[in-house]
Design a protein around this motif. Structure first.
Motif, PDB file in Angstrom:
ATOM      1  N   LEU A  99     -18.416 -19.127  61.986  1.00  0.00           N
ATOM      2  CA  LEU A  99     -19.524 -20.057  61.713  1.00  0.00           C
ATOM      3  C   LEU A  99     -20.647 -19.219  61.132  1.00  0.00           C
TER       4      LEU A  99
ATOM      5  N   VAL B 105     -24.396 -19.398  58.476  1.00  0.00           N
ATOM      6  CA  VAL B 105     -25.353 -20.099  57.617  1.00  0.00           C
ATOM      7  C   VAL B 105     -26.070 -19.045  56.798  1.00  0.00           C
TER       8      VAL B 105
ATOM      9  N   ARG C  26     -31.430 -20.664  57.492  1.00  0.00           N
ATOM     10  CA  ARG C  26     -31.302 -20.636  58.957  1.00  0.00           C
ATOM     11  C   ARG C  26     -32.489 -21.326  59.641  1.00  0.00           C
ATOM     12  N   ARG C  27     -32.298 -21.709  60.873  1.00  0.00           N
ATOM     13  CA  ARG C  27     -33.271 -22.406  61.723  1.00  0.00           C
ATOM     14  C   ARG C  27     -33.707 -23.732  61.116  1.00  0.00           C
ATOM     15  N   MET C  28     -32.790 -24.371  60.389  1.00  0.00           N
ATOM     16  CA  MET C  28     -33.057 -25.712  59.854  1.00  0.00           C
ATOM     17  C   MET C  28     -32.103 -26.724  60.479  1.00  0.00           C
ATOM     18  N   GLY C  29     -31.288 -26.259  61.417  1.00  0.00           N
ATOM     19  CA  GLY C  29     -30.368 -27.178  62.091  1.00  0.00           C
ATOM     20  C   GLY C  29     -28.990 -27.291  61.444  1.00  0.00           C
TER      21      GLY C  29
ATOM     22  N   ALA D 174     -26.300 -25.077  61.321  1.00  0.00           N
ATOM     23  CA  ALA D 174     -25.182 -24.701  62.198  1.00  0.00           C
ATOM     24  C   ALA D 174     -24.964 -25.796  63.242  1.00  0.00           C
ATOM     25  N   GLY D 175     -26.040 -26.332  63.750  1.00  0.00           N
ATOM     26  CA  GLY D 175     -25.928 -27.415  64.731  1.00  0.00           C
ATOM     27  C   GLY D 175     -25.207 -28.618  64.139  1.00  0.00           C
TER      28      GLY D 175
ATOM     29  N   ASN E 263     -25.297 -11.077  70.162  1.00  0.00           N
ATOM     30  CA  ASN E 263     -25.628 -12.146  69.213  1.00  0.00           C
ATOM     31  C   ASN E 263     -26.326 -13.305  69.936  1.00  0.00           C
TER      32      ASN E 263
ATOM     33  N   LYS F  21     -26.530 -24.514  73.605  1.00  0.00           N
ATOM     34  CA  LYS F  21     -27.242 -25.768  73.313  1.00  0.00           C
ATOM     35  C   LYS F  21     -26.259 -26.910  73.067  1.00  0.00           C
TER      36      LYS F  21
END
Ligand SMILES: CC(C)(COP(=O)(O)OP(=O)(O)OC[C@H]1O[C@@H](n2cnc3c(N)ncnc32)[C@H](O)[C@@H]1OP(=O)(O)O)[C@@H](O)C(=O)NCCC(=O)NCCS
Length: 155
Positions: A72, A74, A79-82, A84-85, A112, A121
């Motif tokens: 996985l 990004v 990154r930190r824009m959702g 991967a979620g 990591n 999460k």
């Protein structure tokens, strides 16, 4: 997140996927590894596309009694824009219907924190450790898993 499309990974995506891969891992997969997974009927591969550009991807292998999250990543600028979620949610949601009685497992480098926080999460929990699992650099792996039936949509 607005404007993100998640779709199956295709051969044409590989030049961009490999750039992200090399910028994300110290022991990156080769182009050939991704090609193998695209052709593998037991693989679940998706890319997240933003404004026509591949921003991230997820690679999962489904074998009869186990589902293994293999990769996985990004791209750093997204990154930190959702993203991967979103990739994770899409995969867990899809696989839950396909194989509700199966666990999904993964290994992640002990250092990591970003990935471990992400997986926690989305409902994964730590099950153990594999000593010296990784090379370049040598490091232990944390083993995490999740019971698919218990997965609730997070997005
Ligand atoms: C791990 C990685 C995939 C996360 O991708 P991302 O798109 O930035 O993650 P998201 O934006 O979806 O983050 C979702 C949640 O994960 C956690 N998280 C993500 N990055 C984090 C970081 N750098 N530090 C702490 N928590 C983090 C947070 O809980 C975050 O929610 P929040 O933003 O509301 O706090 C990305 O950092 C990456 O590609 N890293 C290199 C490759 C890698 O380590 N892959 C995983 C191991 S195979």
């Amino acid at each position: 997140m607005e404007g993100i499309i998640i779709r199956e990974m295709q051969h044409d995506d590989l030049p961009r996927v490999c750039v992200i891969e090399r910028g994300s891992h110290t022991a990156p997969w080769s182009n050939k590894s991704f090609e193998y997974e695209i052709e593998n009927k037991d693989a679940f591969l998706r890319v997240a596309v933003l404004d026509g550009k591949v921003a991230g991807y997820i690679c999962i292998r489904t074998i009869p009694d186990l589902i293994d999250l293999l990769n996985l990543a990004v791209s750093p600028e997204f990154r930190r824009m959702g993203i991967a979620g979103m990739l994770l949610n899409d995969a867990l949601h899809g696989l839950r219907h396909l194989k509700p009685d199966t666990d999904i497992t993964l290994e992640v480098r002990e250092s990591n924190t970003a990935a471990i926080t992400l997986y926690e999460k989305y409902g994964f929990s730590i099950k153990g450790k594999r000593r010296n699992y990784y090379k370049t650099p040598d490091e232990d792996a944390i083993i995490m898993d999740l019971v698919l039936r218990e997965y609730q949509n997070r997005v």
